[in-house]
Write a protein that holds these residues in place. Structure first.
Motif, short mmCIF file in Angstrom:
data_model
loop_
_atom_site.label_atom_id
_atom_site.label_comp_id
_atom_site.label_asym_id
_atom_site.label_seq_id
_atom_site.Cartn_x
_atom_site.Cartn_y
_atom_site.Cartn_z
N ALA A 390 40.73 29.45 -3.48
CA ALA A 390 41.39 29.26 -2.19
C ALA A 390 41.42 27.79 -1.79
O ALA A 390 42.41 27.32 -1.20
CB ALA A 390 40.68 30.08 -1.11
N ARG A 393 44.29 26.19 -3.59
CA ARG A 393 45.58 26.62 -3.04
C ARG A 393 45.85 25.94 -1.69
O ARG A 393 46.99 25.54 -1.41
CB ARG A 393 45.60 28.14 -2.88
CG ARG A 393 45.67 28.90 -4.20
CD ARG A 393 46.00 30.36 -3.99
NE ARG A 393 44.93 31.04 -3.26
CZ ARG A 393 43.88 31.60 -3.83
NH1 ARG A 393 43.72 31.55 -5.14
NH2 ARG A 393 42.97 32.24 -3.10
N GLU A 394 44.84 25.81 -0.87
CA GLU A 394 45.01 25.14 0.43
C GLU A 394 45.38 23.67 0.24
O GLU A 394 46.22 23.13 0.97
CB GLU A 394 43.73 25.27 1.25
CG GLU A 394 43.47 26.68 1.76
CD GLU A 394 42.14 26.78 2.48
OE1 GLU A 394 41.47 25.73 2.65
OE2 GLU A 394 41.75 27.91 2.85
N GLU A 395 44.74 23.01 -0.73
CA GLU A 395 45.05 21.60 -0.95
C GLU A 395 46.44 21.42 -1.55
O GLU A 395 47.14 20.46 -1.23
CB GLU A 395 43.99 20.98 -1.87
CG GLU A 395 44.13 19.48 -2.09
CD GLU A 395 43.96 18.63 -0.85
OE1 GLU A 395 44.08 17.39 -0.95
OE2 GLU A 395 43.70 19.20 0.24
N ALA A 397 48.99 23.32 -0.87
CA ALA A 397 49.88 23.49 0.29
C ALA A 397 49.90 22.24 1.15
O ALA A 397 50.96 21.84 1.65
CB ALA A 397 49.43 24.70 1.11
N ARG A 398 48.73 21.62 1.33
CA ARG A 398 48.67 20.39 2.14
C ARG A 398 49.46 19.26 1.48
O ARG A 398 50.20 18.54 2.15
CB ARG A 398 47.23 19.95 2.34
CG ARG A 398 47.06 18.77 3.30
CD ARG A 398 45.65 18.24 3.33
NE ARG A 398 45.32 17.53 2.10
CZ ARG A 398 45.64 16.24 1.89
NH1 ARG A 398 46.29 15.56 2.81
NH2 ARG A 398 45.29 15.66 0.76
N GLY A 407 55.58 25.39 1.50
CA GLY A 407 54.45 25.89 0.75
C GLY A 407 54.83 26.88 -0.34
O GLY A 407 54.15 26.96 -1.38
#
Length: 537
Positions: A390, A393-395, A397-398, A407
């Motif tokens: 996760a 995946r968050e990075e 998207a950022r 995204g």
């Protein structure tokens, strides 16, 4: 549909859809008279290249022509069989792509690939085809016209390979040329000659052309008419003079205003640079015993942008490869943060690899076509920063948001993205390592002007907020004018001039620098003729 009598290409209500059902081109109609050049203008993803390929009866990456009609030289392509459409390509219509590296087979000599079209279509004898190829090489100012074709693609510079692709497209003497950003990879001095060649060739042979580009100043020198596109639809169209001098729509006015602003005076140094990050002293480097870089000395300080400019073959990209560890120096000293930098990336530790990242010139070559965007950006996140699951995946998207992509692009393959979008993915991938030095090798060359300006703003913001350091390799002097603190000018592997960007642009000392600056396209229709006239004198 029946095309007007003087039209060699007529398109009516063209509709093209992607495999996922997204509409890429929606209701486009145009007529291309014989001997005329129509410029297709718009941002990345506007549908310009899709229209150009559709004119050949072709859909890229599973795209399909879902509606409308296309008539080429009296043949209705949308109703024709595949063999008929294939027979037209090369003989009646030819395509010059944005990326020459992706267009050539690296295992075949250039002459074999260029001669393929006229010989397979039976357009001329082998001797006639070879004579015509040499004539094209000479007109395109390629070195050793008689022997140039014996080289392989990797043995010539990017600019030379782009001109070789133009020769390949023109080898069958087609009725229509689809020119998809044909001068993007060329330095400004070579671009002047190629633009003049294209214009003269089209006039001489009565060839028609669709000229696809994001550079209004370039297309202004050739196009008789312009069509402005956005989101697959026509925004406005008219003669080149009408669109440039009296644009009706806000979007067109923004494009024109951005191009004029790019020619504003250089801003100069924006901040105080810190200690020296990269230091080269008396460096030689080359390939196979032949030197490309000779006695090169330069330094880059923390928090600054050093631009390296020069024409194709000047050594700019070789310098970038040397710093990145892809080419060892033959002589001289290369220090990074006060310590010797191993010549090969294989000898650099993880911290050294992380500290220097590179954005390559050709995104379609730099990205693995079988890897999703998320996988491409996620690999350096895992390798350099240990991010998994996760957190990764968050990075991703950022980083996508940082470079202006949604995204959900993380799940797409490079083939489903435009050239400009793929270049932004390459930027995000480089930023993922959080480098100390970012080597930008023609980082905006594939982008339309509005998106390129967004990328430049992003680079400036990252520099202000994070103290980023850039080695900026480019032939686009308008970008240098807006971004670089200092500029190094290279010619034939040597530095001929360097200094603060504002000073160098306002009072260049070297004759070669003055020639480069004189070759930057301006947004007026008589600019090309004026440059050619000055060169004759």
């Amino acid at each position: 549909m029946s095309a007007p009598r003087d039209s060699v290409l007529a398109i009516r209500d063209l509709r093209v859809v992607a495999p996922n059902g997204a509409v890429l081109v929606d209701g486009i109609s145009l007529d291309l008279p014989r001997g005329e050049i129509l410029g297709l203008i718009g941002e990345s993803g506007a549908g310009k290249s899709t229209i150009g390929l559709a004119a050949m009866g072709y859909g890229r990456g599973g795209c399909r022509i879902a509606g409308g009609r296309i008539e080429l030289a009296g043949t209705e392509l949308t109703a024709s069989s595949r063999p008929v459409r294939e027979a037209m390509r090369g003989a009646r219509i030819a395509y010059v792509a944005q990326s020459a590296a992706a267009a050539f087979d690296p295992a075949m000599r250039l002459d074999r690939q260029i001669l393929e079209t006229p010989l397979q279509h039976g357009l001329m004898s082998a001797a006639e085809a070879r004579d015509w190829m040499v004539e094209l090489f000479r007109a395109l100012q390629l070195p050793d016209p008689e022997g140039f074709g014996r080289r392989y693609p990797h043995q010539v510079s990017g600019g030379q390979l782009q001109r070789a692709m133009m020769a390949m497209a023109m080898s069958g003497k087609p009725d229509v040329l689809v020119l998809d950003e044909p001068t993007t990879a060329l330095d400004v001095t070579t671009q002047v000659e190629v633009l003049a060649l294209l214009r003269d060739t089209i006039r001489r042979y009565g060839t028609s052309a669709l000229y696809i580009t994001h550079d209004l100043a370039v297309v202004a020198q050739l196009a008789d008419r312009l069509m402005v596109l956005r989101h697959g639809r026509e925004v406005e169209s008219g003669t080149t003079a009408e669109v440039l001098e009296s644009p009706r729509e806000d979007y067109t006015r923004r494009l024109v205003a951005e191009r004029r602003e790019s020619l504003a005076p250089a801003a100069g140094v924006r901040h105080d640079a810190g200690e020296t990050v990269l230091d080269l002293r008396n460096v030689d480097a080359g390939y196979g015993g032949s030197l490309v870089l000779q006695d090169v000395s330069l330094s880059v300080r923390r928090g600054e942008t050093l631009a390296v400019v020069g024409e194709s073959g000047s050594g700019k990209s070789t310098l970038a490869r040397l710093v990145a560890g892809l080419l060892p120096p033959a002589r001289g000293v290369v220090d990074f943060r006060g310590r010797p930098l191993p010549g090969s990336y294989r000898d650099r530790d993880l911290a050294g690899l992380k500290s220097i990242q590179m954005i390559y010139q050709l995104p379609d070559v730099a990205l693995n076509p079988r890897q999703t965007v998320g996988e491409a950006i996620g690999r350096p996140l895992a390798f350099y920063r240990g991010l998994r699951g996760a957190a990764r995946r968050e990075e991703v998207a950022r980083l996508l948001a940082l470079i202006g992509l949604p995204g959900d692009f993380a799940d797409r393959l490079p083939g489903a993205l435009s050239g400009g979008q793929n270049q932004r993915v390459c930027i995000a991938r480089a930023l993922a390592a959080e480098p100390d030095l970012l080597i930008c090798d023609e980082v905006t060359s594939a982008l339309d002007p509005l998106i390129a300006e967004d990328i430049l703003r992003l680079l400036r913001r990252l520099q202000d907020e994070l103290g980023m350091t850039y080695l900026f390799i480019t032939h686009d002097l308008s970008v240098v004018r807006r971004l670089a603190d200092r500029t190094v000018v290279m010619q034939k592997g040597r530095i001929v001039e360097e200094g603060p960007t504002a000073t160098l642009f306002e009072t260049p000392r070297a004759a070669y620098t003055r020639t480069l600056l004189d070759s930057v396209p301006e947004l007026r229709r008589d600019w090309l003729d004026g440059v050619l006239a000055r060169r004759v004198r």
